[in-house]
Design a protein around this motif. Structure first.
Motif, PDB file in Angstrom:
ATOM      1  N   GLU A 153       0.801  -1.222   0.000  1.00 10.83           N
ATOM      2  CA  GLU A 153       0.000   0.000   0.000  1.00 10.83           C
ATOM      3  C   GLU A 153       0.833   1.271   0.000  1.00 10.83           C
ATOM      4  O   GLU A 153       0.357   2.331  -0.434  1.00 10.83           O
ATOM      5  CB  GLU A 153      -0.965  -0.002   1.187  1.00 10.83           C
ATOM      6  CG  GLU A 153      -0.310   0.006   2.546  1.00 10.83           C
ATOM      7  CD  GLU A 153      -1.342  -0.045   3.654  1.00 10.83           C
ATOM      8  OE1 GLU A 153      -2.490   0.380   3.425  1.00 10.83           O
ATOM      9  OE2 GLU A 153      -1.020  -0.522   4.751  1.00 10.83           O
ATOM     10  N   GLU A 154       2.094   1.194   0.460  1.00  7.53           N
ATOM     11  CA  GLU A 154       2.931   2.393   0.455  1.00  7.53           C
ATOM     12  C   GLU A 154       3.525   2.684  -0.926  1.00  7.53           C
ATOM     13  O   GLU A 154       4.064   3.764  -1.145  1.00  7.53           O
ATOM     14  CB  GLU A 154       4.062   2.242   1.479  1.00  7.53           C
ATOM     15  CG  GLU A 154       3.588   2.237   2.918  1.00  7.53           C
ATOM     16  CD  GLU A 154       2.819   3.500   3.283  1.00  7.53           C
ATOM     17  OE1 GLU A 154       3.248   4.599   2.879  1.00  7.53           O
ATOM     18  OE2 GLU A 154       1.774   3.383   3.944  1.00  7.53           O
ATOM     19  N   ILE A 155       3.437   1.731  -1.836  1.00  5.77           N
ATOM     20  CA  ILE A 155       3.981   1.954  -3.184  1.00  5.77           C
ATOM     21  C   ILE A 155       2.899   1.957  -4.250  1.00  5.77           C
ATOM     22  O   ILE A 155       3.191   2.043  -5.437  1.00  5.77           O
ATOM     23  CB  ILE A 155       5.055   0.887  -3.534  1.00  5.77           C
ATOM     24  CG1 ILE A 155       4.463  -0.521  -3.479  1.00  5.77           C
ATOM     25  CG2 ILE A 155       6.249   1.005  -2.606  1.00  5.77           C
ATOM     26  CD1 ILE A 155       5.369  -1.578  -4.082  1.00  5.77           C
ATOM     27  N   ALA A 156       1.647   1.873  -3.829  1.00  4.62           N
ATOM     28  CA  ALA A 156       0.520   1.920  -4.768  1.00  4.62           C
ATOM     29  C   ALA A 156      -0.670   2.540  -4.057  1.00  4.62           C
ATOM     30  O   ALA A 156      -1.372   1.876  -3.301  1.00  4.62           O
ATOM     31  CB  ALA A 156       0.175   0.516  -5.271  1.00  4.62           C
ATOM     32  N   LYS A 157      -0.868   3.831  -4.280  1.00  2.00           N
ATOM     33  CA  LYS A 157      -1.950   4.502  -3.565  1.00  2.00           C
ATOM     34  C   LYS A 157      -2.468   5.689  -4.360  1.00  2.00           C
ATOM     35  O   LYS A 157      -1.827   6.157  -5.311  1.00  2.00           O
ATOM     36  CB  LYS A 157      -1.472   4.958  -2.188  1.00  2.00           C
ATOM     37  CG  LYS A 157      -0.216   5.811  -2.186  1.00  2.00           C
ATOM     38  CD  LYS A 157       0.276   6.041  -0.766  1.00  2.00           C
ATOM     39  CE  LYS A 157       1.591   6.807  -0.745  1.00  2.00           C
ATOM     40  NZ  LYS A 157       2.092   6.991   0.631  1.00  2.00           N
ATOM     41  N   LYS A 158      -3.629   6.148  -3.945  1.00  2.00           N
ATOM     42  CA  LYS A 158      -4.240   7.313  -4.562  1.00  2.00           C
ATOM     43  C   LYS A 158      -4.066   8.498  -3.619  1.00  2.00           C
ATOM     44  O   LYS A 158      -4.346   8.392  -2.427  1.00  2.00           O
ATOM     45  CB  LYS A 158      -5.726   7.057  -4.833  1.00  2.00           C
ATOM     46  CG  LYS A 158      -5.976   5.931  -5.827  1.00  2.00           C
ATOM     47  CD  LYS A 158      -7.455   5.685  -6.019  1.00  2.00           C
ATOM     48  CE  LYS A 158      -7.702   4.542  -7.002  1.00  2.00           C
ATOM     49  NZ  LYS A 158      -9.150   4.274  -7.183  1.00  2.00           N
ATOM     50  N   GLU A 159      -3.603   9.618  -4.173  1.00  2.00           N
ATOM     51  CA  GLU A 159      -3.383  10.821  -3.377  1.00  2.00           C
ATOM     52  C   GLU A 159      -4.288  11.945  -3.873  1.00  2.00           C
ATOM     53  O   GLU A 159      -4.354  12.220  -5.065  1.00  2.00           O
ATOM     54  CB  GLU A 159      -1.915  11.254  -3.459  1.00  2.00           C
ATOM     55  CG  GLU A 159      -0.945  10.252  -2.842  1.00  2.00           C
ATOM     56  CD  GLU A 159       0.494  10.735  -2.925  1.00  2.00           C
ATOM     57  OE1 GLU A 159       0.757  11.734  -3.637  1.00  2.00           O
ATOM     58  OE2 GLU A 159       1.354  10.110  -2.275  1.00  2.00           O
ATOM     59  N   LYS A 160      -4.987  12.560  -2.944  1.00  2.00           N
ATOM     60  CA  LYS A 160      -5.869  13.671  -3.280  1.00  2.00           C
ATOM     61  C   LYS A 160      -5.028  14.924  -3.514  1.00  2.00           C
ATOM     62  O   LYS A 160      -4.167  15.270  -2.706  1.00  2.00           O
ATOM     63  CB  LYS A 160      -6.846  13.906  -2.131  1.00  2.00           C
ATOM     64  CG  LYS A 160      -8.111  14.640  -2.534  1.00  2.00           C
ATOM     65  CD  LYS A 160      -9.033  13.730  -3.333  1.00  2.00           C
ATOM     66  CE  LYS A 160     -10.388  14.413  -3.560  1.00  2.00           C
ATOM     67  NZ  LYS A 160     -11.293  13.573  -4.353  1.00  2.00           N
ATOM     68  N   GLN A 161      -5.273  15.600  -4.624  1.00  2.00           N
ATOM     69  CA  GLN A 161      -4.530  16.801  -4.972  1.00  2.00           C
ATOM     70  C   GLN A 161      -5.269  18.065  -4.516  1.00  2.00           C
ATOM     71  O   GLN A 161      -6.462  18.027  -4.184  1.00  2.00           O
ATOM     72  CB  GLN A 161      -4.297  16.856  -6.482  1.00  2.00           C
ATOM     73  CG  GLN A 161      -3.590  15.626  -7.037  1.00  2.00           C
ATOM     74  CD  GLN A 161      -2.203  15.432  -6.450  1.00  2.00           C
ATOM     75  OE1 GLN A 161      -1.327  16.255  -6.639  1.00  2.00           O
ATOM     76  NE2 GLN A 161      -2.012  14.326  -5.717  1.00  2.00           N
ATOM     77  N   ALA A 162      -4.549  19.182  -4.486  1.00  2.00           N
ATOM     78  CA  ALA A 162      -5.121  20.445  -4.018  1.00  2.00           C
ATOM     79  C   ALA A 162      -6.320  20.889  -4.866  1.00  2.00           C
ATOM     80  O   ALA A 162      -7.240  21.548  -4.368  1.00  2.00           O
ATOM     81  CB  ALA A 162      -4.054  21.535  -4.023  1.00  2.00           C
ATOM     82  N   ASP A 163      -6.295  20.548  -6.156  1.00  2.00           N
ATOM     83  CA  ASP A 163      -7.400  20.951  -7.037  1.00  2.00           C
ATOM     84  C   ASP A 163      -8.578  19.991  -6.989  1.00  2.00           C
ATOM     85  O   ASP A 163      -9.533  20.121  -7.749  1.00  2.00           O
ATOM     86  CB  ASP A 163      -6.891  21.084  -8.475  1.00  2.00           C
ATOM     87  CG  ASP A 163      -6.363  19.768  -9.044  1.00  2.00           C
ATOM     88  OD1 ASP A 163      -6.409  18.743  -8.330  1.00  2.00           O
ATOM     89  OD2 ASP A 163      -5.903  19.773 -10.197  1.00  2.00           O
ATOM     90  N   GLY A 164      -8.512  19.003  -6.094  1.00  2.00           N
ATOM     91  CA  GLY A 164      -9.618  18.048  -5.954  1.00  2.00           C
ATOM     92  C   GLY A 164      -9.469  16.788  -6.778  1.00  2.00           C
ATOM     93  O   GLY A 164     -10.246  15.847  -6.621  1.00  2.00           O
ATOM     94  N   SER A 165      -8.490  16.779  -7.671  1.00  2.00           N
ATOM     95  CA  SER A 165      -8.273  15.583  -8.491  1.00  2.00           C
ATOM     96  C   SER A 165      -7.540  14.517  -7.685  1.00  2.00           C
ATOM     97  O   SER A 165      -7.029  14.769  -6.584  1.00  2.00           O
ATOM     98  CB  SER A 165      -7.467  15.941  -9.746  1.00  2.00           C
ATOM     99  OG  SER A 165      -6.181  16.411  -9.376  1.00  2.00           O
ATOM    100  N   THR A 166      -7.488  13.329  -8.232  1.00  2.00           N
ATOM    101  CA  THR A 166      -6.817  12.206  -7.582  1.00  2.00           C
ATOM    102  C   THR A 166      -5.634  11.758  -8.423  1.00  2.00           C
ATOM    103  O   THR A 166      -5.757  11.571  -9.631  1.00  2.00           O
ATOM    104  CB  THR A 166      -7.778  11.016  -7.388  1.00  2.00           C
ATOM    105  OG1 THR A 166      -8.872  11.430  -6.562  1.00  2.00           O
ATOM    106  CG2 THR A 166      -7.073   9.841  -6.713  1.00  2.00           C
TER     107      THR A 166
END
Length: 207
Positions: free
Chosen positions: A48-61
């Motif tokens: 999970e530390e090398i494959a994840k989704k991160e929320k960006q400041a503009d709301g995108s993923t």
């Protein structure tokens, strides 16, 4: 021979999170260039530390994928290192704690054969095989203790086993006595701390 069915399908996965295990489920040539496309099945919490989704400041993923080192083995009378590969997670389902990794290898690998779960019963023998505590793969014998059990707060259903599962076994196979894959070692309750070598499995669950 049982060891020749299980050990060559078992991998050690080394990532930012630490060390876990995996099972080779597919290995086929990609074309005439002699390269094989090999897939490894493991628990998502191993990678999970090398494959994840991160929320960006503009709301995108943003999907972030980093490489892991995948160690493979061979076995005759003893288990021996075969090779080291760079692997990437290509898909995962965090809800059921499963992920697939892709490697490119120069040689084919044996593919795990799936067990017919409908004929297995509580009390049947089983084997866990994984890289406990970061070591090379080892067998641990036990029995099936429960089928399609639920754990509070988890969507997936689990098989409970008495074969020892310790830190590093996650993602390794739970096998029938004739070397067919039942599921993956996923979580455990122990006497003692799970990361210690003297920890004994109280309840182990396979997904």
């Amino acid at each position: 021979v049982l060891r020749e069915r299980i050990y060559p399908c078992t991998t050690k996965i080394i990532s930012d999170r630490g060390t876990g295990s995996g099972v080779i489920c597919y290995s086929r040539p990609t074309g005439p260039n002699g390269v094989y496309e090999t897939y490894v099945l493991t628990d998502y919490h191993v990678v999970e530390e090398i494959a994840k989704k991160e929320k960006q400041a503009d709301g995108s993923t943003k999907v972030v994928i980093k490489p892991a080192t995948v160690i493979t083995y061979t076995c005759d009378r003893t288990v021996r290192f075969k090779s080291s590969h760079k692997g990437y997670v290509v898909c995962w389902d965090a809800d059921i704690d499963v992920a697939f990794m892709k490697l490119q290898t120069e040689d084919p690998y044996p593919e795990a054969e799936l067990a017919d779960l409908s004929v297995l019963e509580v009390g049947d023998p089983c084997i866990s095989c994984g890289c406990a505590l970061g070591d090379d793969p080892i067998f641990r014998l036990g029995h099936i203790q429960g089928i399609d059990e639920t754990i509070e707060g988890v969507k997936s259903k689990f098989w409970q086993v008495s074969a020892d599962i310790v830190f590093g076994n996650s993602g390794g196979g739970i096998w029938t006595e004739d070397g067919k894959l039942i599921g993956l070692a996923d979580r455990v309750s122990t006497y003692g701390q799970p990361r210690e070598r003297n920890a004994l499995t109280y309840k182990g669950w396979a997904t």
